[in-house]
Scaffold this active site. Structure first.
Site, PDB file in Angstrom:
ATOM      1  N   SER A 128     -24.162  26.761  26.481  1.00 20.17           N
ATOM      2  CA  SER A 128     -22.937  26.096  26.833  1.00 20.17           C
ATOM      3  C   SER A 128     -21.752  26.523  25.974  1.00 20.17           C
ATOM      4  CB  SER A 128     -23.198  24.586  26.747  1.00 20.17           C
ATOM      5  OG  SER A 128     -22.099  23.831  27.109  1.00 20.17           O
ATOM      6  N   LYS A 153     -26.156  28.788  30.078  1.00 19.67           N
ATOM      7  CA  LYS A 153     -25.500  27.635  30.693  1.00 19.67           C
ATOM      8  C   LYS A 153     -23.997  27.767  30.499  1.00 19.67           C
ATOM      9  CE  LYS A 153     -25.225  22.660  31.050  1.00 19.67           C
ATOM     10  NZ  LYS A 153     -23.756  22.590  30.950  1.00 19.67           N
TER      11      LYS A 153
END
Length: 375
Positions: A290, A315
């Site tokens: 992320s 991600k």
């Protein structure tokens, strides 16, 4: 634990930045474009389903969960009002829990991946690598990490500091149970160590509020000429604004990432004035996710850091929090980030420049020695 578990489950990818400007930015970036393009429910669709259920005397939360489950969105989630409040506290750097992080292996077993020092879990003798077998009598094998987190936190009535939770632990052939008492803990996401002369290791476990300032302070305090190892291994994300601000510690302005909103490209930029001369190595692994991938991609593409480790998780998506009529919150994926060179992270991850070898830290020290050599 709730914080680490939520991040491990990928619940945060810039959905809760810490300034009004950033909140507007993220709200814009989380458009309904993805829903229109794929047929997945848009935020307004989920909100409408919840409102219609409430008007019929049915559960808005259950209606939202059904809409989310049909979406095929692997990162979508629905949180109760209390869960989301705890989630927000975690992003502010505090959480109520027992001080352990958990991960689920491919065989479905849940193990302790980290234990916070001076926490209830640490005081009970729980160690990294222990197998977590049960929580309050509920077996956890095969459960998603988010469900394990929910069991450790308890429900709205018993999730406060001082309440008990019994965990079953296994270490090798030995197994036992311990009753822990939840406590209010700080996340302490940034730690700084000086393992060898001329090298400062700055480990960032998550991008909570204030983590970028802690990194900047560590860099400024480092001796002149000392190299920096930015350790993002196991960093499962957090606030995108903090990741961008961390990039600003090492860049003098310029592009950090791009994303699309209704077909129009938007961009995130670093602030000027970062330390661009100090040698920098970034460590990553399969647990780097992320916002941590966004930062890694920026430093790699901009030629600012040598990235060492294994391929990151992949991600690169953004979730939008949508408030529901009963106070619960649904999150849907509505956008994706790209690195400065246009590399799509989601589902692909970032490929490091160098493999870690027997010791990633030792290899980083060797690389920094070369980067700092004026010859």
């Amino acid at each position: 634990m709730v914080f680490a578990g939520a991040l491990t489950a990928g619940a945060v990818t810039g959905s809760l930045p810490d300034t009004a400007q950033a909140r507007r930015l993220d709200a814009n970036s989380r458009s309904a474009e993805a829903g229109r393009a794929t047929g997945k429910p848009r935020p307004e669709d989920v909100r409408r389903a919840a409102a219609e259920a409430m008007a019929k005397g049915e559960s808005p939360t259950e209606a939202a969960e059904q809409a989310v489950s049909r979406s095929g969105d692997r990162w979508a989630a629905v949180y109760s009002e209390d869960e989301y409040a705890e989630f927000r506290d975690a992003l502010d750097g505090e959480y109520t829990g027992v001080g352990l992080w958990a991960k689920r292996a491919r065989d479905g077993k849940v193990t302790v991946s980290r234990v916070r020092s001076h926490s209830p879990a640490a005081d009970a003798g729980i160690r990294e690598g222990d197998r977590l077998r049960s929580v309050d009598g509920h077996g956890v094998d095969g459960r998603p990490v988010t469900e394990v987190v929910s069991l450790l936190r308890g429900n709205a009535d018993d999730a406060s500091a001082g309440t008990p939770v019994t965990v079953g632990i296994q270490r090798g052939a030995d197994s036992w149970s311990r009753t822990l008492y939840r406590a209010r803990l700080s996340t302490d996401p940034v730690t700084v160590t000086d393992p060898v002369a001329g090298v400062v290791v700055v480990r960032v476990s998550a991008f909570t509020k204030g983590s970028a300032k802690a990194v900047r302070d560590a860099v400024r305090r480092a001796p002149a000429g000392a190299g920096v190892v930015l350790d993002l291994r196991g960093n499962s994300g957090g606030l995108v604004t903090e990741a961008v601000a961390t990039a600003s510690c090492f860049l003098d302005g310029g592009l950090v990432a791009t994303y699309d909103v209704d077909g129009a490209q938007r961009a995130l930029h670093a602030a000027s004035g970062g330390d661009t001369a100090r040698p920098l190595v970034t460590l990553v692994d399969g647990g780097t996710m992320s916002a941590a991938e966004l930062l890694t991609g920026a430093l790699q593409d901009r030629g600012r850091a040598v990235v060492i480790g294994s391929r990151t998780f992949g991600k690169g998506s953004v979730q939008m929090p949508t408030a529901l009529p009963d106070g619960s919150v649904a999150e849907l994926t509505v956008g994706h980030y790209r690195t400065p060179s246009g590399h799509a992270v989601d589902g692909r991850g970032i490929t490091p420049d160098l493999e870690p070898g027997p010791s990633a830290l030792k290899r980083a020290e060797t690389v920094l020695t070369g980067l700092g050599d004026p010859r």
